[in-house]
Scaffold this motif. Structure first.
Motif, short mmCIF file in Angstrom:
data_model
loop_
_atom_site.label_atom_id
_atom_site.label_comp_id
_atom_site.label_asym_id
_atom_site.label_seq_id
_atom_site.Cartn_x
_atom_site.Cartn_y
_atom_site.Cartn_z
N ILE A 127 49.85 40.31 39.20
CA ILE A 127 48.64 39.31 39.20
C ILE A 127 47.90 39.15 37.66
O ILE A 127 47.21 38.11 37.76
N LEU A 128 47.64 39.90 37.22
CA LEU A 128 46.91 39.60 35.95
C LEU A 128 48.04 38.87 34.97
O LEU A 128 47.49 38.06 33.68
N THR A 129 49.14 38.54 34.97
CA THR A 129 49.65 37.43 33.81
C THR A 129 49.63 36.80 34.35
O THR A 129 50.04 35.01 33.34
N GLU A 130 48.54 35.92 35.82
CA GLU A 130 47.90 34.77 36.01
C GLU A 130 49.36 33.57 36.73
O GLU A 130 49.09 32.73 37.11
N SER A 131 50.24 34.68 36.75
CA SER A 131 51.55 33.41 37.34
C SER A 131 51.06 33.85 38.38
O SER A 131 52.28 32.60 39.22
N ALA A 132 50.55 33.85 39.21
CA ALA A 132 50.69 33.60 40.57
C ALA A 132 49.40 33.29 40.84
O ALA A 132 48.89 32.66 42.10
N ASN A 133 47.76 32.35 39.88
CA ASN A 133 47.59 31.94 40.23
C ASN A 133 46.81 30.90 41.26
O ASN A 133 45.94 30.69 41.81
N TRP A 134 47.85 29.91 41.07
CA TRP A 134 47.83 29.08 42.09
C TRP A 134 47.89 29.34 43.75
O TRP A 134 47.64 28.87 44.47
N GLN A 135 49.81 29.92 43.43
CA GLN A 135 49.98 30.61 45.31
C GLN A 135 48.65 31.74 45.71
O GLN A 135 48.72 31.03 46.55
N LEU A 136 47.58 32.27 44.40
CA LEU A 136 46.76 33.27 45.50
C LEU A 136 45.73 32.11 45.65
O LEU A 136 45.12 32.41 46.83
N ALA A 137 45.32 31.26 45.38
CA ALA A 137 44.21 30.67 45.44
C ALA A 137 44.56 29.50 46.73
O ALA A 137 43.31 29.68 47.33
N MET A 138 45.08 29.03 46.53
CA MET A 138 45.82 27.89 48.13
C MET A 138 45.61 29.00 49.47
O MET A 138 45.40 28.96 49.86
N TYR A 139 46.12 30.78 48.84
CA TYR A 139 46.28 31.78 50.44
C TYR A 139 44.75 31.60 50.49
O TYR A 139 44.47 32.56 51.84
N ASP A 158 38.41 41.53 36.56
CA ASP A 158 39.71 41.32 36.44
C ASP A 158 40.49 40.54 36.81
O ASP A 158 41.52 39.89 36.50
N LEU A 159 39.63 40.02 38.46
CA LEU A 159 40.59 38.69 38.55
C LEU A 159 40.92 37.49 37.19
O LEU A 159 39.94 37.46 36.98
N PRO A 160 41.76 36.92 37.32
CA PRO A 160 42.09 35.91 36.55
C PRO A 160 40.96 34.61 36.81
O PRO A 160 40.18 34.39 37.88
N VAL A 161 40.38 33.24 35.83
CA VAL A 161 39.42 32.84 36.43
C VAL A 161 39.63 32.09 36.42
O VAL A 161 39.73 31.03 37.70
N HIS A 162 41.17 31.82 35.70
CA HIS A 162 41.48 30.48 36.35
C HIS A 162 42.18 30.50 37.77
O HIS A 162 42.02 29.60 38.55
N ARG A 194 31.46 34.97 39.72
CA ARG A 194 32.14 34.61 38.27
C ARG A 194 32.95 33.45 39.84
O ARG A 194 33.46 32.17 38.81
N LEU A 195 32.92 33.60 40.95
CA LEU A 195 33.16 31.86 41.94
C LEU A 195 32.14 31.29 41.54
O LEU A 195 32.62 29.87 41.61
N LEU A 196 30.56 30.99 41.65
CA LEU A 196 29.63 30.39 42.32
C LEU A 196 28.32 30.09 41.32
O LEU A 196 28.56 29.03 40.80
N GLY A 197 28.84 30.52 40.38
CA GLY A 197 28.01 30.64 38.63
C GLY A 197 26.12 31.47 39.57
O GLY A 197 26.23 31.98 40.28
N LYS A 198 25.78 31.89 38.49
CA LYS A 198 24.54 32.91 38.49
C LYS A 198 23.44 32.48 39.51
O LYS A 198 22.84 32.13 40.36
N PRO A 199 22.99 30.90 39.22
CA PRO A 199 21.96 30.06 40.34
C PRO A 199 22.02 30.16 41.52
O PRO A 199 22.00 30.62 42.59
#
Length: 207
Positions: A127-139, A158-162, A194-199
């Motif tokens: 997961i930390l290689t970011e190779s699964a970013n799109w797959q995980l985001a869609m799931y 530590d979750l990838p920002v992308h 990290r998901l929504l921003g501070k405000p």
């Protein structure tokens, strides 16, 4: 589409099957499970005709995910479990993670978020290689309840920002709500920011 694919050469058909699975995952993330299931079934038929084992496993997992999103938990568990066993001794990390993500959602539906977290712990390095970013985001967009166990395994900071950027706020709110009780308050605050921003995270915390 099916008739056209049968007229193409092997390489073209392999590329088309991969494309069908990607489009199907997009439909799934948009909460259009029937369309996703149809594309997974079409892709599976062509992958089997081509005897392309990795694509067969991939298509079977996308079928399992679509079945799960449609409410057929038993069939999804059976298909995902079968593929997980088949790929156990292969180096296909993305298939291992895909199968375990589906099984983690089933764990969540059964109230066992600890088991779901443990599944993701097996994949932290990948997961930390970011190779699964799109797959995980869609799931996550399809199955919001998996975000809590995913963050618990990897760490909210530590979750990838992308990966997080692809979840999108309208899905993030639902996923964060599901993460209550799975993540400690501090970790949930970090994930919300990290998901929504501070405000936005601050307003959400005050609700």
């Amino acid at each position: 589409v099916d008739a056209c694919l049968r007229e193409w050469n092997c390489g073209e058909r392999l590329s088309a099957v991969t494309g069908l699975l990607s489009v199907g995952l997009g439909f799934l993330a948009g909460r259009s499970a029937p369309e996703s299931l149809g594309l997974a079934e079409l892709a599976l038929g062509h992958a089997e005709a081509l005897c392309a084992a990795p694509l067969i496993w991939h298509a079977r997992l996308e079928r399992a995910a679509a079945l799960l999103a449609s409410g057929d938990v038993a069939a999804a568990a059976r298909h995902a479990g079968d593929v997980r066993a088949c790929v156990e001794d292969t180096p296909a990390a993305y298939l291992h993670l895909k199968a375990d993500t589906i099984l983690a959602e089933i764990d969540c539906r059964n109230g066992d978020t600890t088991a779901a977290t443990d599944r993701f712990r097996e994949h932290i390095e990948y997961i930390l290689t970011e190779s699964a970013n799109w797959q995980l985001a869609m799931y996550v967009r399809t199955f919001p309840s998996i975000l809590g166990p995913l963050a618990a395994a990897v760490g909210a900071a530590d979750l990838p920002v992308h990966l997080l950027n692809m979840i999108l706020p309208k899905y993030a709110e639902e996923a964060l709500a599901a993460a209550h009780g799975v993540l400690p308050p501090g970790e949930l605050d970090v994930l919300s920011t990290r998901l929504l921003g501070k405000p936005a995270a601050g307003r959400r915390a005050g609700d």
